[in-house]
Scaffold this motif. Structure first.
Motif, PDB file in Angstrom:
ATOM      1  N   GLN A 178      64.211  14.730 107.020  1.00 14.82           N
ATOM      2  CA  GLN A 178      64.389  13.462 107.704  1.00 14.82           C
ATOM      3  C   GLN A 178      64.948  12.374 106.664  1.00 14.82           C
ATOM      4  N   LEU A 179      64.749  12.715 105.311  1.00 19.03           N
ATOM      5  CA  LEU A 179      65.175  11.454 104.444  1.00 19.03           C
ATOM      6  C   LEU A 179      66.275  11.869 103.468  1.00 19.03           C
TER       7      LEU A 179
ATOM      8  N   LEU B  40      61.686   5.576 104.393  1.00 18.30           N
ATOM      9  CA  LEU B  40      60.423   5.177 104.891  1.00 18.30           C
ATOM     10  C   LEU B  40      59.622   6.563 104.757  1.00 18.30           C
TER      11      LEU B  40
ATOM     12  N   GLY C 222      49.808   8.026 111.378  1.00 14.18           N
ATOM     13  CA  GLY C 222      49.201   7.458 112.605  1.00 14.18           C
ATOM     14  C   GLY C 222      48.289   6.350 112.421  1.00 14.18           C
TER      15      GLY C 222
ATOM     16  N   ALA D 149      53.216   2.790 108.398  1.00 15.83           N
ATOM     17  CA  ALA D 149      54.565   2.472 108.545  1.00 15.83           C
ATOM     18  C   ALA D 149      54.953   1.384 108.960  1.00 15.83           C
TER      19      ALA D 149
ATOM     20  N   THR E 274      68.173   6.191 111.316  1.00 16.20           N
ATOM     21  CA  THR E 274      66.935   6.864 111.555  1.00 16.20           C
ATOM     22  C   THR E 274      67.152   8.054 112.740  1.00 16.20           C
TER      23      THR E 274
ATOM     24  N   SER F 171      64.173   8.839 114.014  1.00 13.82           N
ATOM     25  CA  SER F 171      63.170   8.360 114.800  1.00 13.82           C
ATOM     26  C   SER F 171      63.173   6.943 115.632  1.00 13.82           C
TER      27      SER F 171
ATOM     28  N   PHE G 291      60.966   3.017 115.671  1.00 13.63           N
ATOM     29  CA  PHE G 291      61.592   1.517 115.273  1.00 13.63           C
ATOM     30  C   PHE G 291      61.719   0.623 116.533  1.00 13.63           C
TER      31      PHE G 291
HETATM   32  C1  LIG Z   1      57.688   8.284 110.816  1.00 15.28           C
HETATM   33  C2  LIG Z   1      56.676   7.870 110.088  1.00 15.28           C
HETATM   34  C3  LIG Z   1      57.170   7.013 108.955  1.00 15.28           C
HETATM   35  C4  LIG Z   1      55.634   7.152 110.935  1.00 15.28           C
HETATM   36  O1  LIG Z   1      54.720   6.771 110.250  1.00 15.28           O
HETATM   37  P1  LIG Z   1      53.284   6.229 110.482  1.00 15.28           P
HETATM   38  O2  LIG Z   1      52.295   5.544 109.472  1.00 15.28           O
HETATM   39  O3  LIG Z   1      52.381   7.485 111.322  1.00 15.28           O
HETATM   40  O4  LIG Z   1      53.499   5.128 111.694  1.00 15.28           O
HETATM   41  P2  LIG Z   1      52.528   4.064 112.468  1.00 15.28           P
HETATM   42  O5  LIG Z   1      51.191   4.755 112.396  1.00 15.28           O
HETATM   43  O6  LIG Z   1      53.060   2.803 111.894  1.00 15.28           O
HETATM   44  O7  LIG Z   1      53.088   3.992 114.079  1.00 15.28           O
HETATM   45  C5  LIG Z   1      53.305   3.201 114.745  1.00 15.28           C
HETATM   46  C6  LIG Z   1      53.441   3.511 116.242  1.00 15.28           C
HETATM   47  O8  LIG Z   1      54.973   4.412 116.227  1.00 15.28           O
HETATM   48  C7  LIG Z   1      54.532   5.590 116.637  1.00 15.28           C
HETATM   49  N1  LIG Z   1      55.404   6.839 115.994  1.00 15.28           N
HETATM   50  C8  LIG Z   1      54.782   7.238 114.795  1.00 15.28           C
HETATM   51  N2  LIG Z   1      56.038   8.008 114.384  1.00 15.28           N
HETATM   52  C9  LIG Z   1      56.773   8.114 115.473  1.00 15.28           C
HETATM   53  C10 LIG Z   1      57.801   8.847 115.701  1.00 15.28           C
HETATM   54  N3  LIG Z   1      58.271   9.713 114.875  1.00 15.28           N
HETATM   55  N4  LIG Z   1      58.573   8.694 116.695  1.00 15.28           N
HETATM   56  C11 LIG Z   1      58.332   7.702 117.683  1.00 15.28           C
HETATM   57  N5  LIG Z   1      57.162   6.906 117.674  1.00 15.28           N
HETATM   58  C12 LIG Z   1      56.326   7.255 116.558  1.00 15.28           C
HETATM   59  C13 LIG Z   1      53.062   5.782 116.690  1.00 15.28           C
HETATM   60  O9  LIG Z   1      52.370   6.591 117.587  1.00 15.28           O
HETATM   61  C14 LIG Z   1      52.441   4.556 116.566  1.00 15.28           C
HETATM   62  O10 LIG Z   1      52.466   3.974 118.306  1.00 15.28           O
HETATM   63  P3  LIG Z   1      51.525   3.043 118.669  1.00 15.28           P
HETATM   64  O11 LIG Z   1      51.429   1.638 117.878  1.00 15.28           O
HETATM   65  O12 LIG Z   1      51.704   3.044 120.185  1.00 15.28           O
HETATM   66  O13 LIG Z   1      50.091   3.591 118.472  1.00 15.28           O
HETATM   67  C15 LIG Z   1      55.944   9.019 109.492  1.00 15.28           C
HETATM   68  O14 LIG Z   1      55.615  10.029 110.540  1.00 15.28           O
HETATM   69  C16 LIG Z   1      56.731   9.723 108.258  1.00 15.28           C
HETATM   70  O15 LIG Z   1      56.582   9.578 107.326  1.00 15.28           O
HETATM   71  N6  LIG Z   1      57.533  10.780 108.882  1.00 15.28           N
HETATM   72  C17 LIG Z   1      58.336  11.686 108.018  1.00 15.28           C
HETATM   73  C18 LIG Z   1      59.551  10.830 107.354  1.00 15.28           C
HETATM   74  C19 LIG Z   1      60.403  10.027 108.383  1.00 15.28           C
HETATM   75  O16 LIG Z   1      60.521  10.744 109.396  1.00 15.28           O
HETATM   76  N7  LIG Z   1      60.791   8.767 108.057  1.00 15.28           N
HETATM   77  C20 LIG Z   1      61.327   7.949 108.881  1.00 15.28           C
HETATM   78  C21 LIG Z   1      62.643   8.244 109.032  1.00 15.28           C
HETATM   79  S1  LIG Z   1      63.762   6.628 108.924  1.00 15.28           S
END
Ligand SMILES: CC(C)(COP(=O)(O)OP(=O)(O)OC[C@H]1O[C@@H](n2cnc3c(N)ncnc32)[C@H](O)[C@@H]1OP(=O)(O)O)[C@@H](O)C(=O)NCCC(=O)NCCS
Length: 131
Positions: free
Chosen positions: A24-25, A70, A78, A82, A105, A107, A111
């Motif tokens: 992803q990163l 990120l 969860g 983030a 991204t 994802s 965003f």
């Molecule tokens: C993507 C990532 C940063 C999310 O972190 P997190 O702390 O779990 O996110 P949050 O808890 O702030 O989530 C906020 C909302 O987004 C949703 N969400 C989290 N990851 C998501 C994803 N990959 N796609 C869609 N929605 C997502 C959550 O369900 C939550 O929804 P809600 O407010 O309705 O409950 C984490 O899964 C991660 O580190 N992934 C691996 C690295 C990566 O993919 N980085 C991002 C690339 S830019």
């Protein structure tokens, strides 16, 4: 959990965190240490806890900044961490007078929940890798 600006000493932990997500990163050309925000375990009073998440704001100009690198440790995902990191980046960008913040991204839905979207008229942000 405490969110703060990173310092140079945090960079090895940040690097290690990013290394956990090679799919992803981007692993090269990372932002500088001071461009990162980190989330660490513990309260603000107990600085020096384990870094569990990171996110960088790279400011290119008054017009444009980018949210990059990120990552949240799987066991801490969860919990809204983030979202808090992104909001810290957006606040910092606003304080610096920046008016457009982008994210490249895999994802987009994540965003979009935080208010990111396509341009009104242009619709797409396109990128060409030249290096
Ligand atoms: C993507 C990532 C940063 C999310 O972190 P997190 O702390 O779990 O996110 P949050 O808890 O702030 O989530 C906020 C909302 O987004 C949703 N969400 C989290 N990851 C998501 C994803 N990959 N796609 C869609 N929605 C997502 C959550 O369900 C939550 O929804 P809600 O407010 O309705 O409950 C984490 O899964 C991660 O580190 N992934 C691996 C690295 C990566 O993919 N980085 C991002 C690339 S830019």
């Amino acid at each position: 959990m405490n969110i703060r600006r990173a310092v140079a000493e945090d960079f090895p932990a940040v690097r290690e965190l990013i290394r956990q997500f090679p799919e992803q990163l981007m692993q090269e050309h990372l932002p500088d240490a001071e461009e990162f925000f980190v989330a660490e375990e513990g309260s603000p009073a107990e600085m020096g806890g384990r870094i569990i998440a990171c996110c960088a704001l790279e400011v290119y100009s008054k017009r444009l900044a980018e949210i990059r690198s990120l990552a949240v440790l799987p066991e801490h995902q969860g919990k809204g961490i983030a979202s808090e990191l992104i909001n810290a980046c957006l606040k910092a960008a606003k304080e610096q007078g920046v008016y457009e913040v982008i994210s490249i991204t895999g994802s987009p839905a994540f965003f979009e929940k935080l208010g990111f979207g396509t341009f009104n008229k242009e619709k797409y942000a396109l990128i060409k890798i030249i290096g």
